[in-house]
Structures are given as structure tokens and as C-alpha cells.
Design a protein around this motif. Structure first.
Motif, PDB file in Angstrom:
ATOM      1  N   THR A   1       0.828  -1.209   0.000  1.00 42.61           N
ATOM      2  CA  THR A   1       0.000   0.000   0.000  1.00 42.61           C
ATOM      3  C   THR A   1       0.861   1.257   0.000  1.00 42.61           C
ATOM      4  O   THR A   1       1.815   1.372   0.767  1.00 42.61           O
ATOM      5  CB  THR A   1      -0.928   0.001   1.233  1.00 42.61           C
ATOM      6  N   ALA A   2       0.470   2.216  -0.846  1.00 37.89           N
ATOM      7  CA  ALA A   2       1.133   3.520  -0.872  1.00 37.89           C
ATOM      8  C   ALA A   2       0.314   4.514  -0.060  1.00 37.89           C
ATOM      9  O   ALA A   2      -0.920   4.521  -0.132  1.00 37.89           O
ATOM     10  CB  ALA A   2       1.275   4.006  -2.308  1.00 37.89           C
ATOM     11  N   PHE A   3       0.994   5.346   0.707  1.00 39.51           N
ATOM     12  CA  PHE A   3       0.336   6.394   1.495  1.00 39.51           C
ATOM     13  C   PHE A   3       0.580   7.716   0.770  1.00 39.51           C
ATOM     14  O   PHE A   3       1.694   8.244   0.759  1.00 39.51           O
ATOM     15  CB  PHE A   3       0.878   6.389   2.925  1.00 39.51           C
ATOM     16  N   LEU A   4      -0.466   8.220   0.142  1.00 44.08           N
ATOM     17  CA  LEU A   4      -0.372   9.383  -0.728  1.00 44.08           C
ATOM     18  C   LEU A   4      -0.726  10.634   0.064  1.00 44.08           C
ATOM     19  O   LEU A   4      -1.861  10.774   0.544  1.00 44.08           O
ATOM     20  CB  LEU A   4      -1.300   9.224  -1.932  1.00 44.08           C
ATOM     21  N   CYS A   5       0.229  11.533   0.212  1.00 39.15           N
ATOM     22  CA  CYS A   5       0.094  12.705   1.089  1.00 39.15           C
ATOM     23  C   CYS A   5      -0.012  13.979   0.265  1.00 39.15           C
ATOM     24  O   CYS A   5       0.732  14.181  -0.702  1.00 39.15           O
ATOM     25  CB  CYS A   5       1.295  12.799   2.027  1.00 39.15           C
ATOM     26  N   ILE A   6      -0.902  14.867   0.691  1.00 42.07           N
ATOM     27  CA  ILE A   6      -1.160  16.074  -0.075  1.00 42.07           C
ATOM     28  C   ILE A   6      -0.067  17.125   0.078  1.00 42.07           C
ATOM     29  O   ILE A   6       0.020  18.051  -0.722  1.00 42.07           O
ATOM     30  CB  ILE A   6      -2.545  16.659   0.311  1.00 42.07           C
ATOM     31  N   SER A   7       0.803  16.968   1.082  1.00 43.39           N
ATOM     32  CA  SER A   7       1.855  17.961   1.319  1.00 43.39           C
ATOM     33  C   SER A   7       2.977  17.335   2.142  1.00 43.39           C
ATOM     34  O   SER A   7       2.782  16.303   2.802  1.00 43.39           O
ATOM     35  CB  SER A   7       1.287  19.165   2.077  1.00 43.39           C
ATOM     36  N   PRO A   8       4.161  17.956   2.135  1.00 43.68           N
ATOM     37  CA  PRO A   8       5.233  17.471   3.011  1.00 43.68           C
ATOM     38  C   PRO A   8       4.833  17.494   4.482  1.00 43.68           C
ATOM     39  O   PRO A   8       5.222  16.596   5.251  1.00 43.68           O
ATOM     40  CB  PRO A   8       6.379  18.446   2.725  1.00 43.68           C
TER      41      PRO A   8
ATOM     42  N   VAL B   1       5.553   6.304   1.348  1.00 45.17           N
ATOM     43  CA  VAL B   1       4.904   7.618   1.218  1.00 45.17           C
ATOM     44  C   VAL B   1       5.235   8.229  -0.136  1.00 45.17           C
ATOM     45  O   VAL B   1       6.367   8.167  -0.613  1.00 45.17           O
ATOM     46  CB  VAL B   1       5.358   8.567   2.351  1.00 45.17           C
ATOM     47  N   ARG B   2       4.221   8.829  -0.744  1.00 41.96           N
ATOM     48  CA  ARG B   2       4.421   9.662  -1.931  1.00 41.96           C
ATOM     49  C   ARG B   2       3.756  11.008  -1.654  1.00 41.96           C
ATOM     50  O   ARG B   2       2.670  11.053  -1.049  1.00 41.96           O
ATOM     51  CB  ARG B   2       3.807   9.020  -3.177  1.00 41.96           C
ATOM     52  N   ILE B   3       4.377  12.081  -2.104  1.00 40.50           N
ATOM     53  CA  ILE B   3       3.897  13.429  -1.794  1.00 40.50           C
ATOM     54  C   ILE B   3       3.476  14.140  -3.070  1.00 40.50           C
ATOM     55  O   ILE B   3       4.213  14.148  -4.063  1.00 40.50           O
ATOM     56  CB  ILE B   3       4.990  14.245  -1.071  1.00 40.50           C
ATOM     57  N   ALA B   4       2.288  14.736  -3.047  1.00 39.61           N
ATOM     58  CA  ALA B   4       1.780  15.470  -4.210  1.00 39.61           C
ATOM     59  C   ALA B   4       2.664  16.670  -4.530  1.00 39.61           C
ATOM     60  O   ALA B   4       3.239  17.287  -3.635  1.00 39.61           O
ATOM     61  CB  ALA B   4       0.347  15.937  -3.942  1.00 39.61           C
ATOM     62  N   GLU B   5       2.765  17.004  -5.810  1.00 39.19           N
ATOM     63  CA  GLU B   5       3.608  18.120  -6.228  1.00 39.19           C
ATOM     64  C   GLU B   5       3.051  19.467  -5.772  1.00 39.19           C
ATOM     65  O   GLU B   5       3.792  20.426  -5.604  1.00 39.19           O
ATOM     66  CB  GLU B   5       3.768  18.113  -7.745  1.00 39.19           C
ATOM     67  N   SER B   6       1.754  19.545  -5.599  1.00 43.07           N
ATOM     68  CA  SER B   6       1.125  20.760  -5.078  1.00 43.07           C
ATOM     69  C   SER B   6       0.011  20.331  -4.125  1.00 43.07           C
ATOM     70  O   SER B   6      -0.511  19.215  -4.240  1.00 43.07           O
ATOM     71  CB  SER B   6       0.568  21.632  -6.211  1.00 43.07           C
TER      72      SER B   6
ATOM     73  N   ALA C   1      -3.333  17.000  -7.830  1.00 39.70           N
ATOM     74  CA  ALA C   1      -1.955  16.535  -7.717  1.00 39.70           C
ATOM     75  C   ALA C   1      -1.890  15.224  -6.938  1.00 39.70           C
ATOM     76  O   ALA C   1      -1.057  14.359  -7.224  1.00 39.70           O
ATOM     77  CB  ALA C   1      -1.095  17.602  -7.047  1.00 39.70           C
ATOM     78  N   LEU C   2      -2.779  15.077  -5.963  1.00 36.29           N
ATOM     79  CA  LEU C   2      -2.836  13.824  -5.202  1.00 36.29           C
ATOM     80  C   LEU C   2      -3.252  12.670  -6.113  1.00 36.29           C
ATOM     81  O   LEU C   2      -2.663  11.582  -6.082  1.00 36.29           O
ATOM     82  CB  LEU C   2      -3.819  13.983  -4.045  1.00 36.29           C
ATOM     83  N   PHE C   3      -4.243  12.921  -6.960  1.00 33.40           N
ATOM     84  CA  PHE C   3      -4.715  11.883  -7.888  1.00 33.40           C
ATOM     85  C   PHE C   3      -3.631  11.509  -8.893  1.00 33.40           C
ATOM     86  O   PHE C   3      -3.600  10.377  -9.384  1.00 33.40           O
ATOM     87  CB  PHE C   3      -5.963  12.375  -8.625  1.00 33.40           C
ATOM     88  N   ALA C   4      -2.761  12.452  -9.217  1.00 34.32           N
ATOM     89  CA  ALA C   4      -1.698  12.173 -10.187  1.00 34.32           C
ATOM     90  C   ALA C   4      -0.724  11.117  -9.669  1.00 34.32           C
ATOM     91  O   ALA C   4       0.027  10.526 -10.452  1.00 34.32           O
ATOM     92  CB  ALA C   4      -0.946  13.462 -10.508  1.00 34.32           C
TER      93      ALA C   4
END
Length: 236
Positions: A200-207, A221-226, A231-234
Motif C-alpha cells: 500500500t502507498a500512502f499518498l500525502c497532499i503535502s510534506p 509515502v508519496r507526496i503530491a507536487e502541489s 496533484a494527489l490523484f496524479a
């Protein structure tokens, strides 16, 4: 992809529809719900203010049930933290909207660029809990602000069996995390189950959101570019 959505229920339902259109399988796991303080909103709005600041669409839901005898100036300048909040402002009838880049400090800088020396305080229609970056930056810039906490997000509890069902029965491949508080709450109630989610990946909207993820899970963890949902969906 099976995607866990941790936003509050109303927002989560909209996110789930977007995920379905993209071919994903959303699992709703709202971690908080809102309590609205409409009397606080009414008392704040009747006092003089030069502009409104809003950082969540929840503020407009709180405004929706206030005293109908109160005339709200919907032509007043309104500063929204990002496009989602701005869209909610438009739906609520506001017309003079300035849109920030998605974070509090940046919104404060935008306000400073539009209002050099307001003769009345800004009115921040805020929730609790919240990040303090906006208020801290406004103070640094010397801009007067009055904060009205018109809603409060309170945690939702789940039984262990319910968490197991939502996270493990058909294993989640991604968890969407929307704020520092949101991430902290997820791991507070679900860390034991998350250990059983090695893919499972934990997709975070910000640092800032990512910093609330326990160290053991940070490799996933993966962090959205904005700081916005597009950006989260990307990251999916």
C-alpha cells in the motif's frame, strides 16, 4: 486500484465519484466529522471587517444554516486558500474571490499583495484543528486579523473489525491523506492494520502531511507536487 479515502463524509463522497470515473475502487473511511458553530459565525459576521479568509469548504457549510435575517455581503473580497475552496465560495454566492496556491503562508502573501493597509481587520472563518502558518504569516506581515472558529472537526472511532474489513478484506493499494491531522489520526487508529498492507502507498497532499506518517511507513509515502486533490490523484 482500491483506494481508501479518509476525508470527512461529504467531501469523501465527491472524491469517491471522481475515483470511480477514473476506474478505481474507492473505500470510504472518513476520520472526522464537523460540528458547526453557527452562532459564532453570526457574531463574527456582524462586526466590521475588510475581507474574508477561508481555508476549507467546510466553512461554507457552517454558514449555510446561520440566521437567515443576517445579510452577508457576498461582494466583499474573499481570499480562498485554493481552487476547491474558491469553488465552494462561488457556490455560496460570493463573487469577489482571490485564490491562493494551496498553503496558508502563500495565502497570507497574496492577501498582503491585494490589501496594503486595511482599516478594518480581516475575518478568518476558521476551523479547529488547523495549521497556524496562515495566522503566523499574517502577523509577520502586520495584517490585522480576527479569527472566528465556526466549525470543529471531531474524530470518528471505528471498531477493529470494521477497520479490518475496510482495509484488509480486499487489500487497499493506496490511502489518501489530506492533512497532518488527518494522517496522524489514520495511523492512530489503523497502524496495527497498516502493518499488514506491505503493497500500500500512502499518498500525502503535502510534506507537512507526510511528516505525520510514522517512520516505519515512510518508504511507502508519496507526496503530491502541489497541495490539491488533482496533484494527489496524479500519484495513483
Amino acid at each position: 486500484m482500491r483506494v481508501v479515502v479518509t476525508r470527512p463524509e461529504i467531501s469523501a463522497a465527491r472524491t469517491a465519484e471522481r475515483l470511480k470515473l477514473l476506474g478505481h475502487d474507492p473505500v470510504l473511511l472518513p476520520l472526522s466529522r464537523a460540528i458547526h458553530h453557527r452562532q459564532v459565525a453570526t457574531q463574527a459576521l456582524v462586526l466590521p471587517h475588510s475581507a474574508l479568509i477561508v481555508t476549507s469548504a467546510e466553512a461554507f457549510r457552517a454558514l449555510g444554516g446561520i440566521d437567515t435575517g443576517l445579510k452577508i455581503d457576498r461582494d466583499i473580497q474573499l481570499f480562498a486558500v485554493g481552487e476547491k475552496t474558491a469553488a465552494a465560495a462561488r457556490s455560496a454566492g460570493f463573487t469577489n474571490i482571490h485564490i491562493g496556491s494551496g498553503d496558508g503562508a502563500g495565502l497570507a502573501d497574496l492577501i498582503a499583495s491585494k490589501l496594503e493597509s486595511p482599516d478594518r481587520p480581516l475575518l478568518y472563518l476558521a476551523g479547529k484543528p488547523r495549521a497556524e502558518s496562515l495566522e503566523n504569516r499574517l502577523e509577520e506581515l502586520g495584517l490585522p486579523v480576527r479569527v472566528a472558529e465556526i466549525y470543529k472537526m471531531i474524530p470518528i472511532d471505528y471498531h477493529a473489525e470494521e477497520l479490518r474489513k475496510r482495509l484488509l478484506t480486499s487489500q487497499a493499494q493506496a490511502v489518501l491523506l489530506y492533512s497532518r491531522e488527518n494522517a496522524a489520526r489514520f495511523f492512530e487508529i489503523a497502524e496495527h492494520h497498516a502493518v499488514s498492507l506491505p503493497e500500500t502507498a500512502f499518498l500525502c497532499i503535502s510534506p507537512r502531511t507526510a511528516h505525520a506518517v510514522p517512520v516505519a511507513f515512510r518508504p511507502d509515502v508519496r507526496i503530491a507536487e502541489s497541495p490539491d486533490e488533482n496533484a494527489l490523484f496524479a500519484l495513483l
